[in-house]
Design an enzyme around this catalytic site. Structure first.
Site, mmCIF file in Angstrom:
data_model
loop_
_atom_site.group_PDB
_atom_site.id
_atom_site.type_symbol
_atom_site.label_atom_id
_atom_site.label_comp_id
_atom_site.label_asym_id
_atom_site.label_seq_id
_atom_site.Cartn_x
_atom_site.Cartn_y
_atom_site.Cartn_z
ATOM 1 N N ARG A 27 0.903 -1.227 -0.047
ATOM 2 C CA ARG A 27 -0.123 -0.002 -0.089
ATOM 3 C C ARG A 27 0.955 1.278 -0.117
ATOM 4 O O ARG A 27 1.678 1.357 0.850
ATOM 5 C CB ARG A 27 -0.877 0.025 1.171
ATOM 6 C CG ARG A 27 -1.699 1.369 1.193
ATOM 7 C CD ARG A 27 -2.883 1.188 2.623
ATOM 8 N NE ARG A 27 -3.294 2.509 2.290
ATOM 9 C CZ ARG A 27 -3.701 3.389 3.445
ATOM 10 N NH1 ARG A 27 -3.133 2.889 4.639
ATOM 11 N NH2 ARG A 27 -4.115 4.459 3.541
ATOM 12 N N HIS A 54 -3.153 10.849 0.675
ATOM 13 C CA HIS A 54 -2.815 10.501 2.060
ATOM 14 C C HIS A 54 -2.395 12.042 2.684
ATOM 15 O O HIS A 54 -1.091 12.325 3.028
ATOM 16 C CB HIS A 54 -1.561 9.727 2.094
ATOM 17 C CG HIS A 54 -1.471 9.019 3.343
ATOM 18 N ND1 HIS A 54 -1.456 7.907 3.559
ATOM 19 C CD2 HIS A 54 -1.046 9.624 4.554
ATOM 20 C CE1 HIS A 54 -1.236 7.373 4.727
ATOM 21 N NE2 HIS A 54 -0.923 8.569 5.334
ATOM 22 N N GLU A 94 -7.721 8.306 6.035
ATOM 23 C CA GLU A 94 -8.086 9.148 7.147
ATOM 24 C C GLU A 94 -8.669 10.275 7.325
ATOM 25 O O GLU A 94 -7.782 11.249 7.519
ATOM 26 C CB GLU A 94 -6.929 8.952 8.367
ATOM 27 C CG GLU A 94 -6.129 7.712 8.561
ATOM 28 C CD GLU A 94 -5.179 7.340 9.642
ATOM 29 O OE1 GLU A 94 -4.787 8.256 10.191
ATOM 30 O OE2 GLU A 94 -4.620 6.498 9.899
ATOM 31 N N ASN A 98 -7.850 1.494 9.500
ATOM 32 C CA ASN A 98 -6.479 1.679 10.332
ATOM 33 C C ASN A 98 -6.889 1.672 11.854
ATOM 34 O O ASN A 98 -7.535 2.451 12.425
ATOM 35 C CB ASN A 98 -5.788 3.234 9.997
ATOM 36 C CG ASN A 98 -5.859 3.228 8.423
ATOM 37 O OD1 ASN A 98 -5.909 2.318 7.600
ATOM 38 N ND2 ASN A 98 -5.233 4.554 7.877
ATOM 39 N N TYR A 126 -4.924 1.552 15.560
ATOM 40 C CA TYR A 126 -3.792 1.771 16.697
ATOM 41 C C TYR A 126 -4.006 1.539 18.059
ATOM 42 O O TYR A 126 -3.553 0.927 18.731
ATOM 43 C CB TYR A 126 -3.287 3.108 16.342
ATOM 44 C CG TYR A 126 -2.582 3.373 14.996
ATOM 45 C CD1 TYR A 126 -3.077 3.964 14.080
ATOM 46 C CD2 TYR A 126 -1.279 2.648 14.986
ATOM 47 C CE1 TYR A 126 -2.600 3.591 12.453
ATOM 48 C CE2 TYR A 126 -0.742 2.740 13.624
ATOM 49 C CZ TYR A 126 -1.456 3.274 12.665
ATOM 50 O OH TYR A 126 -0.730 3.264 11.195
ATOM 51 N N GLU A 164 -3.920 -0.209 8.079
ATOM 52 C CA GLU A 164 -2.735 0.201 8.826
ATOM 53 C C GLU A 164 -2.906 -0.263 10.326
ATOM 54 O O GLU A 164 -4.010 -0.503 10.624
ATOM 55 C CB GLU A 164 -2.555 1.844 8.975
ATOM 56 C CG GLU A 164 -2.236 2.530 7.742
ATOM 57 C CD GLU A 164 -1.868 4.009 8.005
ATOM 58 O OE1 GLU A 164 -1.783 4.401 9.327
ATOM 59 O OE2 GLU A 164 -2.117 4.765 7.259
HETATM 60 C C1 GCO Z 1 -1.680 7.810 10.287
HETATM 61 C C2 GCO Z 1 -1.130 7.878 9.026
HETATM 62 C C3 GCO Z 1 0.290 7.307 8.914
HETATM 63 C C4 GCO Z 1 0.925 7.337 10.114
HETATM 64 C C5 GCO Z 1 0.861 6.215 11.161
HETATM 65 C C6 GCO Z 1 1.825 6.231 12.121
HETATM 66 O O1 GCO Z 1 -2.391 6.966 10.430
HETATM 67 O O2 GCO Z 1 -1.623 8.740 11.074
HETATM 68 O O3 GCO Z 1 -1.864 7.143 8.035
HETATM 69 O O4 GCO Z 1 0.689 8.385 7.929
HETATM 70 O O5 GCO Z 1 2.278 7.856 9.835
HETATM 71 O O6 GCO Z 1 -0.402 6.166 10.997
HETATM 72 O O7 GCO Z 1 1.428 7.281 12.933
#
Ligand code: GCO
Length: 476
Positions: free
Chosen positions: A89, A133, A178, A307, A309, A374
């Protein structure tokens, strides 16, 4: 929101296998890896402008070289092949392809991505192309940027140009990465480009992004073969509170509307949440939404990119201003730092939150196929005297999150693939090069690449299409 959050134990003896044909990839973004900001006709993006202002980026780092992917892409594709990726990607730099933000494409700009796509295909790796992006041409920002409704059509025109040149070879397309970050970090807190801080503008930007996504999908469908898969990459989060008061519980509802449902609902249901409109009525009358817009935003997609985290913890009441989460129109809503567990720049490490999130999507929005577009973590990786990077923390993170993903699949969620963030250490926006997310280490002085232990571990997962039991020690 339902679904268990604990990850079922994977401590048995047998590996946990993923579905046949599961996609295994890694991700980057143009501004974070390419460098060559003024090569071959590229004009400045809004992130060139934003990062040039002193005080905004850690250590005054700049992306003018990044990891020189623009020139080293063949070497990087060879490393992707060594990792065994079947999907890569990447994002296209809009100002490389359309320097003026409108009008014909810059052939040299498209030539780079054509060479990259051919190199990927020659190595058995499917390109997964993100059109946006965050790095739109500065010239479009000067004309109003995403605060201006016309930006949605600019994006659709740009999408059509890229699809016309690469659509014969790229099977996976992502319209926006995002949009929450573009809207809220870029226009509410202002800690991302273009550095605006205005609540009403933020809501209009979110809508123009939803509209742009829909118009972009239409432009892609007009240019791509029927086999192409079109998606968007959202960054939703499970929203939690440790409080029990009505204010705490209402804080969860309001934060969920501003972080998640402001995109889920228009794109997957064709309507904005009524409570969001009500919560923000004192900020905006939402008159920027015009007849037909929501039908456009909700045009069908083939896959939903997620994505993930970390979860989001909130509470009702007053609290310190939070630079990362500006709760538009929601006074008395605070983001609280998680009290326990290992934390990173993205917050608490919580693999169970991924399972919880995917089950929520399935429960609330139906069986839309999902790609993890992600997932990853930044730890301070060091090259050891043996020339290896023993990033055992990242191996543990990936193992736990892949176990949670496997559980979500077992729960019935239709997950088509996992794209790890990131292929390679890169320019982490306002953190500069201080944060390292890559499977591949980069020596900043020499640009020398080294596959980290997590990359070697990930290669084994891909080869087996399975994860080992969680109690299996990471190979050194
Ligand atoms: C985000 C972006 C990425 C970041 C990654 C780490 O999710 O903020 O898509 O460009 O670099 O997530 O923070």
């Amino acid at each position: 929101m339902t679904a268990a959050t604990e990850t079922a134990p994977h401590a048995g003896a047998a590996p946990s296998e993923f579905p046949a044909g599961f996609r295994w990839g890694a991700a980057t973004a143009a501004f974070q890896v390419e460098g060559a900001l003024d090569a071959d006709g590229r004009t400045p993006s809004t992130w060139d402008t934003f990062t040039a202002v002193p005080g905004r980026v850690h250590g005054e780092h700049r992306a003018d070289v990044a990891v020189d992917h623009y020139h080293r892409y063949r070497e990087d594709v060879a490393l992707m092949a060594e990792l065994g990726l079947n999907t890569y990607r990447f994002s296209v730099s809009w100002p490389r392809v359309q320097p003026d933000g409108r009008g014909p494409a810059n052939p040299k700009g498209l030539d780079f991505y054509s060479r990259l796509v051919d190199e990927l295909l020659a190595n058995g790796i499917d390109p997964m192309l993100t059109l946006y992006h965050w790095d739109h041409p500065q010239v479009l920002q000067d004309a109003g940027g995403w605060a201006d409704r016309d930006m949605a059509q600019r994006f659709a025109d740009y999408a059509g140009l890229v699809a016309a040149r690469l659509g014969d070879r790229v099977p996976l397309w992502v319209t926006l990465n995002e949009p929450w970050c573009t809207a809220f970090l870029g226009h509410a807190s202002g800690i991302h480009a273009p550095g605006v801080a205005d609540d009403a503008t933020t809501l209009a930007v979110a809508h123009h992004l939803n509209l742009a996504h829909g118009l972009g999908v239409q432009a892609l469908r007009a240019a791509l073969p029927a086999s192409a898969q079109v998606s968007i990459a959202l960054n939703p989060a499970p929203v939690r509170t440790r409080g029990t008061s009505p204010a705490d519980l209402d804080a969860v509802r309001r934060a969920d509307a501003l972080r998640n449902r402001i995109f889920f609902d228009p794109l997957l249901r064709g309507a904005y949440p009524a409570d969001l409109i009500a919560d923000t009525a004192h900020v905006s009358d939402w008159s920027f939404v015009r007849d037909g817009d929501l039908a456009t935003a909700a045009v069908p997609i083939d896959v939903l990119g997620v994505n993930y985290y970390t979860p989001l913890y909130v509470a009702g009441g007053e609290g310190p201003a939070d630079p990362y989460n500006r709760w538009v129109g929601s006074e008395g809503l605070v983001h609280v730092a998680p009290a326990e567990g290992p934390a990173t720049i993205h917050g608490q490490v919580d693999a169970g939150g991924l399972r919880e999130l995917l089950n929520r999507i399935r429960h609330d929005y139906g069986p839309v196929p999902i790609m993890i577009a992600e997932n990853g973590v930044s730890y301070p990786d060091q090259l050891g005297p043996d020339g290896r990077v023993d990033d055992v923390g990242r191996v543990d993170y990936l193992h736990a999150h892949l176990a949670a993903l496997h559980d979500a699949i077992t729960d019935g969620v239709d997950v088509r693939g996992y794209v790890m963030w990131s292929l390679i250490d890169n320019f982490e926006w306002v953190y500069g090069y201080s944060q390292t997310f890559g499977l591949i280490h980069v020596d900043r002085a020499t640009q020398r690449r080294t596959i980290k232990n997590s990359g070697h571990w990930y290669r084994g997962v891909i080869a087996a299409n399975a994860i080992p039991p969680l109690n299996t020690p990471a190979a050194g």
